[in-house]
Scaffold this motif. Structure first.
Motif, PDB file in Angstrom:
ATOM      1  N   THR A  70       0.829  -1.199   0.000  1.00  0.00           N
ATOM      2  CA  THR A  70       0.000   0.000   0.000  1.00  0.00           C
ATOM      3  C   THR A  70       0.863   1.249   0.000  1.00  0.00           C
ATOM      4  OG1 THR A  70      -1.756  -1.157   1.176  1.00  0.00           O
ATOM      5  CG2 THR A  70      -1.807   1.239   1.252  1.00  0.00           C
ATOM      6  N   ALA A  71       1.890   1.267   0.831  1.00  0.00           N
ATOM      7  CA  ALA A  71       2.772   2.435   0.896  1.00  0.00           C
ATOM      8  C   ALA A  71       3.516   2.650  -0.422  1.00  0.00           C
ATOM      9  CB  ALA A  71       3.770   2.266   2.045  1.00  0.00           C
ATOM     10  N   ILE A  72       4.013   1.571  -1.004  1.00  0.00           N
ATOM     11  CA  ILE A  72       4.756   1.685  -2.266  1.00  0.00           C
ATOM     12  C   ILE A  72       3.841   2.149  -3.396  1.00  0.00           C
ATOM     13  CG2 ILE A  72       5.939   0.322  -4.047  1.00  0.00           C
ATOM     14  CD1 ILE A  72       7.090  -1.375  -1.712  1.00  0.00           C
ATOM     15  N   LEU A  73       2.677   1.537  -3.524  1.00  0.00           N
ATOM     16  CA  LEU A  73       1.757   1.930  -4.600  1.00  0.00           C
ATOM     17  C   LEU A  73       1.247   3.355  -4.415  1.00  0.00           C
ATOM     18  CD1 LEU A  73      -0.265  -1.368  -5.114  1.00  0.00           C
ATOM     19  CD2 LEU A  73       1.478  -0.372  -6.618  1.00  0.00           C
ATOM     20  N   THR A  74       1.019   3.767  -3.189  1.00  0.00           N
ATOM     21  CA  THR A  74       0.596   5.147  -2.930  1.00  0.00           C
ATOM     22  C   THR A  74       1.678   6.123  -3.362  1.00  0.00           C
ATOM     23  OG1 THR A  74      -0.783   4.448  -1.088  1.00  0.00           O
ATOM     24  CG2 THR A  74      -0.151   6.758  -1.146  1.00  0.00           C
ATOM     25  N   ALA A  75       2.921   5.825  -3.036  1.00  0.00           N
ATOM     26  CA  ALA A  75       4.025   6.705  -3.426  1.00  0.00           C
ATOM     27  C   ALA A  75       4.164   6.774  -4.942  1.00  0.00           C
ATOM     28  CB  ALA A  75       5.325   6.214  -2.795  1.00  0.00           C
ATOM     29  N   VAL A  76       4.055   5.642  -5.611  1.00  0.00           N
ATOM     30  CA  VAL A  76       4.194   5.612  -7.072  1.00  0.00           C
ATOM     31  C   VAL A  76       3.068   6.392  -7.736  1.00  0.00           C
ATOM     32  CG1 VAL A  76       4.062   4.096  -9.084  1.00  0.00           C
ATOM     33  CG2 VAL A  76       5.513   3.478  -7.160  1.00  0.00           C
TER      34      VAL A  76
END
Length: 69
Positions: free
Chosen positions: A24-30
């Protein structure tokens, strides 16, 4: 008939929870970065278009600049 949650369940649950939070954190940042880039590009194009389409009235040098309220 009740079942108890075993230590194996809690181990798998915690691993899956951590993986879900990380994804979730990675996809939100991307997606935030992509959205910001897209927004900046569109905003830049709109500014470029509006400045070329709208003529600005010229004020003679001997008159003061009008105040807009």
């Amino acid at each position: 008939m009740g079942t108890s949650l075993t230590t194996e369940f809690w181990e798998r649950f915690s691993v899956l929870l951590v993986l879900a939070l990380a994804m979730t954190a990675i996809l939100t940042a991307v997606f935030t970065t992509l959205f910001d880039t897209l927004t900046a590009r569109l905003h830049g194009r709109r500014l470029h278009r509006t400045t070329s389409r709208i003529p600005h009235p010229r004020v003679p040098a001997d008159r003061p600049t009008p105040a807009h309220h």
